[in-house]
Design a protein around this motif. Structure first.
Motif, PDB file in Angstrom:
ATOM      1  N   GLN A  64      77.136  68.848  59.959  1.00 40.41           N
ATOM      2  CA  GLN A  64      77.893  69.991  60.462  1.00 40.41           C
ATOM      3  C   GLN A  64      78.884  70.538  59.441  1.00 40.41           C
ATOM      4  N   SER A  65      79.415  69.654  58.596  1.00 42.52           N
ATOM      5  CA  SER A  65      80.402  70.114  57.619  1.00 42.52           C
ATOM      6  C   SER A  65      79.792  70.986  56.532  1.00 42.52           C
ATOM      7  N   LEU A  66      78.461  71.040  56.442  1.00 42.66           N
ATOM      8  CA  LEU A  66      77.803  71.911  55.468  1.00 42.66           C
ATOM      9  C   LEU A  66      77.862  73.376  55.884  1.00 42.66           C
ATOM     10  N   PHE A  67      78.110  73.629  57.155  1.00 42.56           N
ATOM     11  CA  PHE A  67      78.060  74.993  57.673  1.00 42.56           C
ATOM     12  C   PHE A  67      79.413  75.677  57.553  1.00 42.56           C
ATOM     13  N   THR A  68      79.381  76.911  57.046  1.00 47.79           N
ATOM     14  CA  THR A  68      80.537  77.803  57.043  1.00 47.79           C
ATOM     15  C   THR A  68      80.103  79.107  57.702  1.00 47.79           C
ATOM     16  N   LYS A 101      73.487  80.569  56.450  1.00 51.67           N
ATOM     17  CA  LYS A 101      72.377  81.075  57.266  1.00 51.67           C
ATOM     18  C   LYS A 101      71.609  79.927  57.907  1.00 51.67           C
ATOM     19  N   GLN A 102      71.221  78.946  57.098  1.00 55.30           N
ATOM     20  CA  GLN A 102      70.491  77.782  57.592  1.00 55.30           C
ATOM     21  C   GLN A 102      70.496  76.702  56.511  1.00 55.30           C
ATOM     22  N   VAL A 103      70.087  75.507  56.902  1.00 53.62           N
ATOM     23  CA  VAL A 103      70.030  74.385  55.966  1.00 53.62           C
ATOM     24  C   VAL A 103      68.641  73.762  56.037  1.00 53.62           C
ATOM     25  N   PHE A 104      68.007  73.629  54.884  1.00 51.89           N
ATOM     26  CA  PHE A 104      66.719  72.942  54.800  1.00 51.89           C
ATOM     27  C   PHE A 104      66.983  71.505  54.375  1.00 51.89           C
ATOM     28  N   VAL A 105      66.435  70.552  55.116  1.00 50.45           N
ATOM     29  CA  VAL A 105      66.679  69.132  54.849  1.00 50.45           C
ATOM     30  C   VAL A 105      65.355  68.383  54.801  1.00 50.45           C
ATOM     31  N   PHE A 106      65.264  67.411  53.890  1.00 52.18           N
ATOM     32  CA  PHE A 106      64.063  66.575  53.872  1.00 52.18           C
ATOM     33  C   PHE A 106      64.426  65.156  53.434  1.00 52.18           C
ATOM     34  N   LEU A 107      63.642  64.213  53.938  1.00 52.97           N
ATOM     35  CA  LEU A 107      63.830  62.791  53.631  1.00 52.97           C
ATOM     36  C   LEU A 107      62.716  62.355  52.697  1.00 52.97           C
ATOM     37  N   ALA A 108      63.094  61.701  51.603  1.00 55.88           N
ATOM     38  CA  ALA A 108      62.114  61.291  50.600  1.00 55.88           C
ATOM     39  C   ALA A 108      62.250  59.811  50.285  1.00 55.88           C
ATOM     40  N   ALA A 109      61.106  59.161  50.042  1.00 55.06           N
ATOM     41  CA  ALA A 109      61.085  57.795  49.520  1.00 55.06           C
ATOM     42  C   ALA A 109      61.033  57.893  47.997  1.00 55.06           C
ATOM     43  N   GLU A 110      61.933  57.183  47.339  1.00 53.27           N
ATOM     44  CA  GLU A 110      62.029  57.247  45.875  1.00 53.27           C
ATOM     45  C   GLU A 110      61.998  55.827  45.305  1.00 53.27           C
ATOM     46  N   TYR A 111      61.166  55.624  44.263  1.00 54.41           N
ATOM     47  CA  TYR A 111      61.029  54.298  43.665  1.00 54.41           C
ATOM     48  C   TYR A 111      60.559  54.443  42.226  1.00 54.41           C
ATOM     49  N   GLU A 112      60.662  53.353  41.479  1.00 57.08           N
ATOM     50  CA  GLU A 112      60.255  53.327  40.080  1.00 57.08           C
ATOM     51  C   GLU A 112      58.948  52.552  39.924  1.00 57.08           C
ATOM     52  N   THR A 113      58.163  52.948  38.921  1.00 52.35           N
ATOM     53  CA  THR A 113      56.969  52.200  38.529  1.00 52.35           C
ATOM     54  C   THR A 113      56.972  52.077  37.007  1.00 52.35           C
ATOM     55  N   LYS A 117      74.156  83.360  53.638  1.00 55.13           N
ATOM     56  CA  LYS A 117      73.829  84.745  53.974  1.00 55.13           C
ATOM     57  C   LYS A 117      73.938  85.635  52.740  1.00 55.13           C
ATOM     58  N   THR A 118      74.884  85.319  51.866  1.00 57.28           N
ATOM     59  CA  THR A 118      75.023  86.019  50.601  1.00 57.28           C
ATOM     60  C   THR A 118      75.533  85.040  49.563  1.00 57.28           C
ATOM     61  N   GLY A 119      75.106  85.183  48.326  1.00 54.75           N
ATOM     62  CA  GLY A 119      75.491  84.248  47.277  1.00 54.75           C
ATOM     63  C   GLY A 119      74.357  83.313  46.921  1.00 54.75           C
ATOM     64  N   LYS A 120      74.657  82.319  46.098  1.00 51.75           N
ATOM     65  CA  LYS A 120      73.620  81.413  45.622  1.00 51.75           C
ATOM     66  C   LYS A 120      73.457  80.204  46.528  1.00 51.75           C
ATOM     67  N   MET A 121      72.257  79.656  46.518  1.00 52.11           N
ATOM     68  CA  MET A 121      71.940  78.462  47.297  1.00 52.11           C
ATOM     69  C   MET A 121      72.365  77.222  46.514  1.00 52.11           C
ATOM     70  N   PHE A 122      72.850  76.193  47.211  1.00 54.43           N
ATOM     71  CA  PHE A 122      73.201  74.961  46.522  1.00 54.43           C
ATOM     72  C   PHE A 122      72.594  73.778  47.263  1.00 54.43           C
ATOM     73  N   ALA A 123      72.448  72.681  46.539  1.00 55.38           N
ATOM     74  CA  ALA A 123      71.757  71.498  47.069  1.00 55.38           C
ATOM     75  C   ALA A 123      72.545  70.239  46.759  1.00 55.38           C
ATOM     76  N   ASP A 124      72.299  69.207  47.560  1.00 53.02           N
ATOM     77  CA  ASP A 124      72.923  67.904  47.352  1.00 53.02           C
ATOM     78  C   ASP A 124      72.081  66.860  48.075  1.00 53.02           C
ATOM     79  N   LYS A 125      72.516  65.608  48.035  1.00 56.00           N
ATOM     80  CA  LYS A 125      71.715  64.545  48.640  1.00 56.00           C
ATOM     81  C   LYS A 125      72.577  63.334  48.944  1.00 56.00           C
ATOM     82  N   ILE A 126      72.046  62.445  49.799  1.00 57.86           N
ATOM     83  CA  ILE A 126      72.632  61.137  50.081  1.00 57.86           C
ATOM     84  C   ILE A 126      71.553  60.097  49.810  1.00 57.86           C
ATOM     85  N   VAL A 127      71.836  59.158  48.914  1.00 53.33           N
ATOM     86  CA  VAL A 127      70.887  58.106  48.561  1.00 53.33           C
ATOM     87  C   VAL A 127      71.199  56.858  49.377  1.00 53.33           C
ATOM     88  N   MET A 128      70.177  56.331  50.055  1.00 52.24           N
ATOM     89  CA  MET A 128      70.322  55.128  50.883  1.00 52.24           C
ATOM     90  C   MET A 128      69.411  54.043  50.320  1.00 52.24           C
TER      91      MET A 128
END
Length: 221
Positions: A124-128, A132-144, A200-211
């Motif tokens: 909720q704190s992402l909204f001002t 307009k909207q927030v796109f969210v996705f969950l990813a599995a990340e690992y090394e090989t 709604k106006t301006g540039k889009m920004f992104a961030d993440k939480i690593v678990m």
């Protein structure tokens, strides 16, 4: 949208300035080249009056009004975009791997996993007022041994408003968790929640939480 308004405003100013300069240059050129004599002084004064009347015609007034409106709109959009920098979001997310449904090797040799997860988040704190909207996705990340980062999207969604930004879902991975090789046996991995804030106006920004702290079984099931 902000860049389009600024481009329109710049075009309007260039057009208006160029038109005014051409009128002034044409008038001065006629005077310097002596194309008008003293006997037609009154006619020249009449031309100046015509120019003044033309500059105050409906077309020029409409042009001035449109330029002013675009300027105000561009300023408002710029203020809205800059106001996002004043927001200090504090999102949170947690994912529990509820069950490994199956873990198998495909005929082509690739490992594939299906798992059920409990996903909870408070974004909720992402909204001002400019969001307009927030796109969210969950990813599995690992090394090989071949890649320092392997990223596989497991689930995604679009949050249309602040009221929907706090959620809890119980779901299996929406997209297939497949590794091109036999790299998933006993593999440690992170679950990372990524989001892209679309204003709604301006540039889009992104961030993440690593678990971190997740691990797949040592044998196929």
């Amino acid at each position: 949208m902000l860049y389009i308004l600024l481009a329109l405003l710049f075009t309007k100013y260039v057009f208006f300035t160029t038109s005014s300069m051409l009128i002034i240059f044409n008038t001065l050129s006629q005077e310097l080249m002596g194309r008008e004599s003293v006997s037609v002084k009154s006619g020249r004064e009449g031309n100046w009056k015509n120019h003044i009347i033309k500059m105050h015609s409906y077309g020029y007034r409409a042009n001035a009004l449109l330029t002013f409106a675009i300027t105000i709109l561009a300023v408002i959009c710029a203020m809205a975009s800059l106001s996002d920098n004043l927001n200090s979001p504090s999102p949170s997310a947690q994912v529990q791997v509820f069950n490994i449904n199956w873990f198998q090797k495909q005929p082509n040799g690739n490992d594939e996993v299906s798992m059920t997860m409990n996903i909870s988040a408070d974004l909720q704190s992402l909204f001002t007022w400019n969001t307009k909207q927030v796109f969210v996705f969950l990813a599995a990340e690992y090394e090989t041994s071949k890649n320092s980062l392997n990223q596989i999207s497991l689930w995604d969604g679009i949050i249309p408003s602040k009221d929907h930004a706090r959620f809890w879902i119980h779901t299996s991975n929406k997209y297939r968790f497949i590794d091109q090789g036999s790299n998933l046996l006993g593999k440690k991995f992170n679950l990372t929640m990524h989001w892209h804030v679309m204003p709604k106006t301006g540039k889009m920004f992104a961030d993440k939480i690593v678990m971190p702290g997740y691990r797949l079984p040592e044998e196929y099931r």
